[in-house]
Design a protein around this motif. Structure first.
Motif, PDB file in Angstrom:
ATOM      1  N   GLU A 148      23.167  -3.258  -2.384  1.00 29.37           N
ATOM      2  CA  GLU A 148      22.928  -2.142  -1.476  1.00 29.37           C
ATOM      3  C   GLU A 148      21.653  -2.276  -0.654  1.00 29.37           C
ATOM      4  O   GLU A 148      21.544  -1.669   0.419  1.00 29.37           O
ATOM      5  N   MET A 149      20.679  -3.024  -1.147  1.00 24.89           N
ATOM      6  CA  MET A 149      19.451  -3.216  -0.388  1.00 24.89           C
ATOM      7  C   MET A 149      19.619  -4.393   0.571  1.00 24.89           C
ATOM      8  O   MET A 149      20.555  -5.178   0.456  1.00 24.89           O
ATOM      9  N   GLU A 150      18.680  -4.510   1.484  1.00 19.30           N
ATOM     10  CA  GLU A 150      18.768  -5.559   2.506  1.00 19.30           C
ATOM     11  C   GLU A 150      18.037  -6.831   2.071  1.00 19.30           C
ATOM     12  O   GLU A 150      17.522  -7.581   2.909  1.00 19.30           O
ATOM     13  N   ILE A 151      17.998  -7.101   0.766  1.00 19.00           N
ATOM     14  CA  ILE A 151      17.355  -8.313   0.260  1.00 19.00           C
ATOM     15  C   ILE A 151      18.255  -9.509   0.560  1.00 19.00           C
ATOM     16  O   ILE A 151      19.466  -9.450   0.362  1.00 19.00           O
ATOM     17  N   ALA A 152      17.656 -10.601   1.027  1.00 23.60           N
ATOM     18  CA  ALA A 152      18.415 -11.800   1.370  1.00 23.60           C
ATOM     19  C   ALA A 152      18.110 -12.920   0.380  1.00 23.60           C
ATOM     20  O   ALA A 152      17.029 -12.960  -0.235  1.00 23.60           O
ATOM     21  N   LEU A 153      19.048 -13.837   0.228  1.00 26.38           N
ATOM     22  CA  LEU A 153      18.886 -14.960  -0.697  1.00 26.38           C
ATOM     23  C   LEU A 153      17.773 -15.908  -0.267  1.00 26.38           C
ATOM     24  O   LEU A 153      17.320 -16.730  -1.062  1.00 26.38           O
ATOM     25  N   THR A 154      17.324 -15.783   0.964  1.00 25.84           N
ATOM     26  CA  THR A 154      16.252 -16.641   1.486  1.00 25.84           C
ATOM     27  C   THR A 154      14.885 -15.958   1.428  1.00 25.84           C
ATOM     28  O   THR A 154      13.886 -16.546   1.855  1.00 25.84           O
ATOM     29  N   ASP A 155      14.829 -14.740   0.910  1.00 26.61           N
ATOM     30  CA  ASP A 155      13.574 -13.982   0.933  1.00 26.61           C
ATOM     31  C   ASP A 155      12.523 -14.541  -0.020  1.00 26.61           C
ATOM     32  O   ASP A 155      12.839 -15.106  -1.068  1.00 26.61           O
ATOM     33  N   ILE A 156      11.270 -14.322   0.358  1.00 26.44           N
ATOM     34  CA  ILE A 156      10.112 -14.476  -0.527  1.00 26.44           C
ATOM     35  C   ILE A 156       9.565 -13.069  -0.706  1.00 26.44           C
ATOM     36  O   ILE A 156       9.199 -12.404   0.273  1.00 26.44           O
ATOM     37  N   MET A 157       9.523 -12.591  -1.951  1.00 28.95           N
ATOM     38  CA  MET A 157       9.209 -11.196  -2.229  1.00 28.95           C
ATOM     39  C   MET A 157       7.740 -10.995  -2.569  1.00 28.95           C
ATOM     40  O   MET A 157       7.111 -11.853  -3.197  1.00 28.95           O
ATOM     41  N   CYS A 158       7.219  -9.851  -2.194  1.00 28.23           N
ATOM     42  CA  CYS A 158       5.904  -9.421  -2.663  1.00 28.23           C
ATOM     43  C   CYS A 158       6.098  -8.338  -3.715  1.00 28.23           C
ATOM     44  O   CYS A 158       6.823  -7.366  -3.481  1.00 28.23           O
ATOM     45  N   CYS A 159       5.460  -8.520  -4.858  1.00 26.91           N
ATOM     46  CA  CYS A 159       5.494  -7.516  -5.931  1.00 26.91           C
ATOM     47  C   CYS A 159       4.120  -6.879  -6.008  1.00 26.91           C
ATOM     48  O   CYS A 159       3.217  -7.365  -6.699  1.00 26.91           O
ATOM     49  N   SER A 160       3.953  -5.792  -5.272  1.00 24.52           N
ATOM     50  CA  SER A 160       2.669  -5.105  -5.219  1.00 24.52           C
ATOM     51  C   SER A 160       2.659  -3.819  -6.030  1.00 24.52           C
ATOM     52  O   SER A 160       1.597  -3.309  -6.377  1.00 24.52           O
ATOM     53  N   SER A 161       3.843  -3.281  -6.329  1.00 27.91           N
ATOM     54  CA  SER A 161       3.920  -2.051  -7.120  1.00 27.91           C
ATOM     55  C   SER A 161       3.905  -2.406  -8.604  1.00 27.91           C
ATOM     56  O   SER A 161       4.409  -3.462  -9.006  1.00 27.91           O
ATOM     57  N   PRO A 162       3.357  -1.544  -9.440  1.00 30.94           N
ATOM     58  CA  PRO A 162       3.147  -1.891 -10.849  1.00 30.94           C
ATOM     59  C   PRO A 162       4.435  -2.225 -11.599  1.00 30.94           C
ATOM     60  O   PRO A 162       5.448  -1.549 -11.457  1.00 30.94           O
ATOM     61  N   PHE A 163       4.368  -3.267 -12.415  1.00 27.37           N
ATOM     62  CA  PHE A 163       5.494  -3.625 -13.264  1.00 27.37           C
ATOM     63  C   PHE A 163       5.747  -2.576 -14.346  1.00 27.37           C
ATOM     64  O   PHE A 163       6.843  -2.531 -14.908  1.00 27.37           O
ATOM     65  N   PHE A 164       4.745  -1.761 -14.657  1.00 32.72           N
ATOM     66  CA  PHE A 164       4.977  -0.735 -15.680  1.00 32.72           C
ATOM     67  C   PHE A 164       5.760   0.458 -15.130  1.00 32.72           C
ATOM     68  O   PHE A 164       6.075   1.389 -15.857  1.00 32.72           O
ATOM     69  N   HIS A 165       6.102   0.397 -13.846  1.00 35.33           N
ATOM     70  CA  HIS A 165       6.912   1.438 -13.218  1.00 35.33           C
ATOM     71  C   HIS A 165       8.312   0.883 -12.968  1.00 35.33           C
ATOM     72  O   HIS A 165       8.484  -0.291 -12.636  1.00 35.33           O
ATOM     73  N   ILE A 166       9.329   1.724 -13.110  1.00 31.56           N
ATOM     74  CA  ILE A 166      10.718   1.281 -12.964  1.00 31.56           C
ATOM     75  C   ILE A 166      10.975   0.583 -11.637  1.00 31.56           C
ATOM     76  O   ILE A 166      11.659  -0.454 -11.586  1.00 31.56           O
ATOM     77  N   ALA A 167      10.424   1.113 -10.542  1.00 34.71           N
ATOM     78  CA  ALA A 167      10.718   0.537  -9.231  1.00 34.71           C
ATOM     79  C   ALA A 167      10.131  -0.857  -9.086  1.00 34.71           C
ATOM     80  O   ALA A 167      10.787  -1.778  -8.585  1.00 34.71           O
ATOM     81  N   GLY A 168       8.895  -1.026  -9.527  1.00 30.08           N
ATOM     82  CA  GLY A 168       8.237  -2.316  -9.367  1.00 30.08           C
ATOM     83  C   GLY A 168       8.841  -3.426 -10.201  1.00 30.08           C
ATOM     84  O   GLY A 168       8.916  -4.579  -9.755  1.00 30.08           O
ATOM     85  N   LEU A 169       9.291  -3.090 -11.420  1.00 27.68           N
ATOM     86  CA  LEU A 169       9.804  -4.111 -12.341  1.00 27.68           C
ATOM     87  C   LEU A 169      11.316  -4.221 -12.314  1.00 27.68           C
ATOM     88  O   LEU A 169      11.889  -5.233 -11.914  1.00 27.68           O
ATOM     89  N   PHE A 170      11.995  -3.172 -12.755  1.00 27.29           N
ATOM     90  CA  PHE A 170      13.436  -3.251 -12.976  1.00 27.29           C
ATOM     91  C   PHE A 170      14.239  -3.323 -11.677  1.00 27.29           C
ATOM     92  O   PHE A 170      15.240  -4.031 -11.593  1.00 27.29           O
ATOM     93  N   ILE A 171      13.814  -2.559 -10.675  1.00 24.23           N
ATOM     94  CA  ILE A 171      14.605  -2.495  -9.443  1.00 24.23           C
ATOM     95  C   ILE A 171      14.220  -3.611  -8.476  1.00 24.23           C
ATOM     96  O   ILE A 171      15.089  -4.238  -7.872  1.00 24.23           O
TER      97      ILE A 171
END
Length: 321
Positions: free
Chosen positions: A195-218
């Protein structure tokens, strides 16, 4: 599908691809898989696996993913402690969740060790981070791992088994734990990939905390499922974010509205430096119409997509402007 299988399958497909970049540290998917297996086998050896609650207390760091996936592979339940917990909140959560072992980054270790006498069920404190050394009854991650091997752990785990705890409701009292199963969080990543616009060629930035559901699990976990490289930020800084986008050619990021505002309102904002950034997923707090218009005007080539969810239910819906 199990959480540990997400990493295992991606490591089989892309063993030499960079999985994570954090500062000067980096790991390929094969290296991350091996590290998580070592962690899982150490937990099994120390009788801290299936049927036991353990925890991680850290900001986003290099070791976080291997502890996350390693715990899942062991069959245990990993509680994700907010790095912003007060001493009272930390004591309450560790005791009520009956945490037996706590993995803590060296920057937060004193918060745990100074409260050790108030944590009667906590048997082990394992400290990780650069230049760390054992103190105050704690042990280092290397000491805990010992001679644990990197073979795939053999544990009877069902998709409906619990594997994680995140915390919510801190604004209305002490944080409350949300127990989640392998099945529930795997479904969340499958939905996010679709459902999100993530592409197989993307390089992701993880700036939101991993201890939060959005940053880690989603966000991060979905990136692993898709075989993407994740650039991890231990702390938020708009200048650092722009530097990382330019340096690593980051194309996708999940951000909360305050992070977005700190970038688009910064005097050093330069569209040229952010030219590779094509997609930003945002949420965890409301975004005003005025800010949304400013986002689009400031970075018109970026796809902006808002998401809503709950710690209890996971990601529920996404929408574009």
């Amino acid at each position: 599908m199990l959480i540990g299988s997400i990493l295992a399958e991606t490591a089989t497909k892309f063993p030499d691809k960079l999985a994570i970049i954090c500062g000067e540290d980096s790991l390929t998917y094969a290296e991350l898989e091996n590290a998580s297996n070592c962690l899982a086998n150490a937990l099994i050896r120390e009788d801290l696996a299936k049927g036991h609650n353990i925890a991680i207390y850290s900001a986003n760091q290099t070791e976080y993913p291997s502890i996350f996936f390693g715990s899942a592979k062991s069959g245990g339940v990993l509680a994700h402690m907010s790095a912003r917990f007060s001493s009272e909140e930390l004591i309450s959560v560790v005791n009520k969740t009956e945490i037996e072992a706590l993995f803590v980054h060296s920057a937060l270790a004193d918060n745990v060790l100074s409260s050790r006498d108030k944590l009667p069920n906590l048997k082990r404190v394992i400290v990780f981070g650069a230049g760390v050394h054992a103190k105050g009854g704690a042990e280092t991650l290397d000491q805990f791992l010992g001679d644990a091997d990197n073979s795939s752990p053999q544990v009877d785990i069902k998709e409906t088994d619990p594997f994680g705890i995140t915390y919510t409701g801190g604004t209305t009292g002490f944080p409350k734990g949300v127990v989640v199963s392998h099945e529930a969080r795997v479904i969340g990543s499958i939905r996010a990939a679709r459902e999100m616009e993530i592409a197989l060629t993307d390089i992701m930035c993880c700036s939101s905390p991993f201890f939060h559901i959005a940053g880690l699990f989603i966000w991060y976990q979905t990136g692993v499922m898709m075989g993407l490289t994740s650039v991890i930020m231990p702390a938020w800084d708009p200048i650092e974010f722009m530097d990382l986008v330019e340096k690593h050619k980051i194309t996708a990021a999940f951000m909360v509205p305050t992070q977005i505002n700190s970038v688009i309102s910064h005097e050093a904002l330069d569209q040229g430096r952010l030219k590779t950034l094509r997609y930003v997923n945002y949420g965890a707090a409301p975004t005003s119409l005025a800010q949304l218009k400013k986002q689009i005007a400031s970075l018109p080539d970026v796809i902006w997509q808002e998401q809503y969810g709950q710690s209890e239910a996971g990601n529920l819906t996404v929408r574009s402007p």
